[in-house]
Design an enzyme around this catalytic site. Structure first.
Site, short mmCIF file in Angstrom:
data_model
loop_
_atom_site.label_atom_id
_atom_site.label_comp_id
_atom_site.label_asym_id
_atom_site.label_seq_id
_atom_site.Cartn_x
_atom_site.Cartn_y
_atom_site.Cartn_z
CB ALA A 1 -0.90 -0.02 1.21
NE ARG A 8 0.74 22.87 1.36
CZ ARG A 8 1.15 24.08 1.70
NH1 ARG A 8 2.27 24.23 2.35
NH2 ARG A 8 0.41 25.12 1.40
CG ASP A 29 -5.42 -6.65 -10.36
OD1 ASP A 29 -5.58 -5.42 -10.17
OD2 ASP A 29 -5.30 -7.45 -9.42
N GLY A 30 -6.95 -4.12 -12.63
CA GLY A 30 -8.23 -3.44 -12.49
C GLY A 30 -8.76 -3.43 -11.07
CB ILE A 31 -8.60 -5.59 -8.25
CG1 ILE A 31 -9.71 -6.30 -9.03
CG2 ILE A 31 -8.86 -5.62 -6.74
CD1 ILE A 31 -9.74 -7.78 -8.83
CG HIS A 32 -3.92 -5.10 -6.52
ND1 HIS A 32 -4.43 -6.27 -7.01
CD2 HIS A 32 -3.56 -5.34 -5.25
CE1 HIS A 32 -4.37 -7.19 -6.07
NE2 HIS A 32 -3.85 -6.65 -4.99
CG ASP A 54 -2.57 -10.30 -6.85
OD1 ASP A 54 -3.01 -10.43 -8.00
OD2 ASP A 54 -3.23 -9.80 -5.93
#
Length: 86
Positions: A1, A8, A29-32, A54
């Site tokens: 993450a 700033r 993947d369109g998710i992460h 993953d």
């Protein structure tokens, strides 16, 4: 993450504009990562991005519930969820 971009404190996103930008991984993947975000990254630093997966052993199986070793996996249309995310 990672932390979100802020004007700033640009964080990792700010590194895209740095002349010594390091290599970095991106799960596309369109998710992460949203497809438009992946497009921005690729068009900004195409020689520095490393595509990461993953994917698990259940990749490609039809929707349903499967056991992979000690883990129970629910496969939806576009996603796979372990029992931890039920």
């Amino acid at each position: 993450a990672m932390t979100p971009f802020h004007h700033r404190d640009p964080g990792l996103i700010g590194m895209l504009g740095h002349k010594d930008c390091p290599y970095f991984g991106l799960i596309v993947d369109g998710i992460h990562c949203h497809p438009l975000s992946a497009n921005i990254v690729y068009n900004t630093r195409p020689k520095k991005v490393v595509l990461v997966t993953d994917a698990m052993a259940a990749m490609g199986l039809p929707p349903g519930r499967f056991e992979l070793g000690p883990m129970e996996v629910d496969i939806k249309t576009d996603c796979q969820y372990t029992g931890l995310h039920a």
